[in-house]
Design an enzyme around this catalytic site. Structure first.
Site, PDB file in Angstrom:
ATOM      1  N   ALA A 114       8.645  -5.664   4.395  1.00  0.00           N
ATOM      2  CA  ALA A 114       8.657  -6.045   5.805  1.00  0.00           C
ATOM      3  C   ALA A 114       7.603  -7.103   6.087  1.00  0.00           C
ATOM      4  O   ALA A 114       6.657  -7.298   5.319  1.00  0.00           O
ATOM      5  CB  ALA A 114       8.391  -4.825   6.693  1.00  0.00           C
ATOM      6  N   GLN A 115       7.785  -7.769   7.215  1.00  0.00           N
ATOM      7  CA  GLN A 115       6.737  -8.587   7.826  1.00  0.00           C
ATOM      8  C   GLN A 115       6.009  -7.630   8.757  1.00  0.00           C
ATOM      9  O   GLN A 115       6.594  -7.125   9.716  1.00  0.00           O
ATOM     10  CB  GLN A 115       7.362  -9.753   8.600  1.00  0.00           C
ATOM     11  CG  GLN A 115       6.380 -10.814   9.060  1.00  0.00           C
ATOM     12  CD  GLN A 115       5.324 -10.338  10.049  1.00  0.00           C
ATOM     13  OE1 GLN A 115       4.128 -10.303   9.721  1.00  0.00           O
ATOM     14  NE2 GLN A 115       5.737  -9.947  11.245  1.00  0.00           N
ATOM     15  N   TYR A 175       7.688  -7.754  16.679  1.00  0.00           N
ATOM     16  CA  TYR A 175       7.664  -6.830  15.546  1.00  0.00           C
ATOM     17  C   TYR A 175       8.285  -5.487  15.925  1.00  0.00           C
ATOM     18  O   TYR A 175       9.102  -4.935  15.192  1.00  0.00           O
ATOM     19  CB  TYR A 175       6.217  -6.638  15.071  1.00  0.00           C
ATOM     20  CG  TYR A 175       6.057  -5.531  14.047  1.00  0.00           C
ATOM     21  CD1 TYR A 175       6.435  -5.729  12.721  1.00  0.00           C
ATOM     22  CD2 TYR A 175       5.529  -4.289  14.413  1.00  0.00           C
ATOM     23  CE1 TYR A 175       6.291  -4.719  11.783  1.00  0.00           C
ATOM     24  CE2 TYR A 175       5.389  -3.282  13.482  1.00  0.00           C
ATOM     25  CZ  TYR A 175       5.772  -3.492  12.174  1.00  0.00           C
ATOM     26  OH  TYR A 175       5.642  -2.487  11.255  1.00  0.00           O
ATOM     27  N   PHE A 193       0.816  -1.207   0.000  1.00  0.00           N
ATOM     28  CA  PHE A 193       0.000   0.000   0.000  1.00  0.00           C
ATOM     29  C   PHE A 193       0.859   1.271   0.000  1.00  0.00           C
ATOM     30  O   PHE A 193       0.739   2.121  -0.890  1.00  0.00           O
ATOM     31  CB  PHE A 193      -0.933  -0.012   1.215  1.00  0.00           C
ATOM     32  CG  PHE A 193      -1.742   1.247   1.361  1.00  0.00           C
ATOM     33  CD1 PHE A 193      -2.697   1.583   0.421  1.00  0.00           C
ATOM     34  CD2 PHE A 193      -1.548   2.101   2.433  1.00  0.00           C
ATOM     35  CE1 PHE A 193      -3.447   2.746   0.531  1.00  0.00           C
ATOM     36  CE2 PHE A 193      -2.293   3.261   2.571  1.00  0.00           C
ATOM     37  CZ  PHE A 193      -3.237   3.587   1.622  1.00  0.00           C
ATOM     38  N   ILE A 194       1.738   1.414   0.987  1.00  0.00           N
ATOM     39  CA  ILE A 194       2.552   2.636   1.077  1.00  0.00           C
ATOM     40  C   ILE A 194       3.567   2.674  -0.050  1.00  0.00           C
ATOM     41  O   ILE A 194       3.741   3.692  -0.727  1.00  0.00           O
ATOM     42  CB  ILE A 194       3.256   2.717   2.442  1.00  0.00           C
ATOM     43  CG1 ILE A 194       2.252   2.714   3.584  1.00  0.00           C
ATOM     44  CG2 ILE A 194       4.118   3.984   2.510  1.00  0.00           C
ATOM     45  CD1 ILE A 194       2.892   2.687   4.968  1.00  0.00           C
ATOM     46  N   ASP A 235       9.687  -6.798  -4.839  1.00  0.00           N
ATOM     47  CA  ASP A 235       8.648  -7.294  -3.948  1.00  0.00           C
ATOM     48  C   ASP A 235       8.489  -8.787  -4.186  1.00  0.00           C
ATOM     49  O   ASP A 235       8.549  -9.239  -5.332  1.00  0.00           O
ATOM     50  CB  ASP A 235       7.315  -6.572  -4.225  1.00  0.00           C
ATOM     51  CG  ASP A 235       6.336  -6.646  -3.076  1.00  0.00           C
ATOM     52  OD1 ASP A 235       5.979  -7.777  -2.679  1.00  0.00           O
ATOM     53  OD2 ASP A 235       5.921  -5.592  -2.571  1.00  0.00           O
ATOM     54  N   LYS A 277      11.726  -3.801  14.370  1.00  0.00           N
ATOM     55  CA  LYS A 277      11.757  -2.511  13.694  1.00  0.00           C
ATOM     56  C   LYS A 277      12.772  -1.576  14.359  1.00  0.00           C
ATOM     57  O   LYS A 277      13.501  -0.843  13.676  1.00  0.00           O
ATOM     58  CB  LYS A 277      10.367  -1.875  13.700  1.00  0.00           C
ATOM     59  CG  LYS A 277       9.444  -2.407  12.626  1.00  0.00           C
ATOM     60  CD  LYS A 277       9.990  -2.090  11.237  1.00  0.00           C
ATOM     61  CE  LYS A 277       9.028  -2.467  10.134  1.00  0.00           C
ATOM     62  NZ  LYS A 277       9.552  -2.110   8.790  1.00  0.00           N
ATOM     63  N   SER A 333       8.324   1.996  12.624  1.00  0.00           N
ATOM     64  CA  SER A 333       6.982   1.954  13.198  1.00  0.00           C
ATOM     65  C   SER A 333       6.791   3.098  14.178  1.00  0.00           C
ATOM     66  O   SER A 333       7.663   3.353  15.018  1.00  0.00           O
ATOM     67  CB  SER A 333       6.749   0.618  13.921  1.00  0.00           C
ATOM     68  OG  SER A 333       5.564   0.664  14.696  1.00  0.00           O
ATOM     69  N   ASP A 384      12.842 -11.881  -2.896  1.00  0.00           N
ATOM     70  CA  ASP A 384      12.811 -11.828  -1.436  1.00  0.00           C
ATOM     71  C   ASP A 384      14.097 -11.158  -0.947  1.00  0.00           C
ATOM     72  O   ASP A 384      15.197 -11.589  -1.323  1.00  0.00           O
ATOM     73  CB  ASP A 384      12.707 -13.260  -0.888  1.00  0.00           C
ATOM     74  CG  ASP A 384      12.456 -13.317   0.602  1.00  0.00           C
ATOM     75  OD1 ASP A 384      12.957 -12.448   1.330  1.00  0.00           O
ATOM     76  OD2 ASP A 384      11.761 -14.247   1.047  1.00  0.00           O
TER      77      ASP A 384
END
Length: 244
Positions: free
Chosen positions: A145-146, A212, A82-83, A102, A216, A187, A122
């Protein structure tokens, strides 16, 4: 750790606007032994920039066309997300050459912008240095990212492989290929943990309570640490809730 600086990030305003003080130049370091983090006057510690030895010719880091005037070719990791896809659109509109990397694990082909070169791969295993050199990339926007907090709790090893080791591989490839700048999607919530008070700003202590968030924050630290003493410029954007 970066001496004297807690919030080594930029404010991640969705409007991507310039603040009034954006045009004030950062003071150059007098020697390579000085910290890579430069506090920005007028920000009260809320914003800081990370830079290597590169001489700055404009104001502090900002997004897209203004972030580095000489940027010509950009790699957007996670550019089918999305971003990342919106950033790729904006970069193309600004006349940049855009390469999207991607693995399509969560990204969608339908989001890939026309005009961008798409490479499926990957970040944990792909020949990143080869891609950077082949495409003559000078700036990396690292958004792959995950991103699932619950999944990071269920499988912290996988989360760390993508968000920590993958980010380290991006940094190593950037240094090997002579990349000018990395912009990292961090994040704006998970790295702070439970807020001390009503809300958490950039100066809030970083006490992540999920794998997570830990990953980050580690990604930020690894990028800043690996860039220290080099010409690589690193900017971390701590996004809060992004929608659209």
């Amino acid at each position: 750790a970066v001496p004297g600086v807690r919030g080594t990030v930029l404010r991640s305003e969705i409007s991507l606007r310039l603040d009034d003080h954006d045009r004030a130049p950062l003071p150059a370091r007098k020697s390579p032994d000085e910290p890579a983090a430069q506090q920005i006057p007028g920000d009260d510690g809320g914003v800081a920039a990370i830079e290597g030895r590169r001489k700055r010719t404009v104001g502090r880091h900002v997004i897209l066309g203004r972030m580095m005037p000489d940027t010509r070719s950009v790699l957007v990791t996670g550019g089918a997300g999305f971003i990342g896809s919106h950033l790729a659109d904006a970069l193309l509109a600004d006349g940049k050459n855009v390469v999207v990397l991607d693995d399509l694990s969560t990204g969608q082909r339908s989001r890939l912008p026309k005009g961008a070169r798409f490479v499926e791969g990957d970040i944990r295993r792909f020949d990143l240095e080869g891609l950077l050199n082949d495409a003559n990339v000078d700036t990396i926007l690292h958004y792959a990212a995950q991103i699932d907090v619950r999944k990071s709790v269920e499988d912290p090893v996988f989360d760390a492989e993508v968000n920590v080791l993958g980010t380290i591989r991006i940094a190593q490839a950037a240094l090997a290929a002579g990349i000018a700048q990395i912009v990292f999607a961090s994040s704006g919530g998970a790295i702070y943990g439970d807020p001390e008070g009503f809300a958490a700003d950039e100066n809030h202590p970083t006490n992540p309570v999920s794998p997570y968030g830990v990953a980050k924050l580690a990604g930020e630290k690894y990028l800043f640490g690996l860039a220290h003493g080099t010409s690589l410029v690193v900017t971390a954007l701590r996004f809060a809730n992004v929608y659209g």
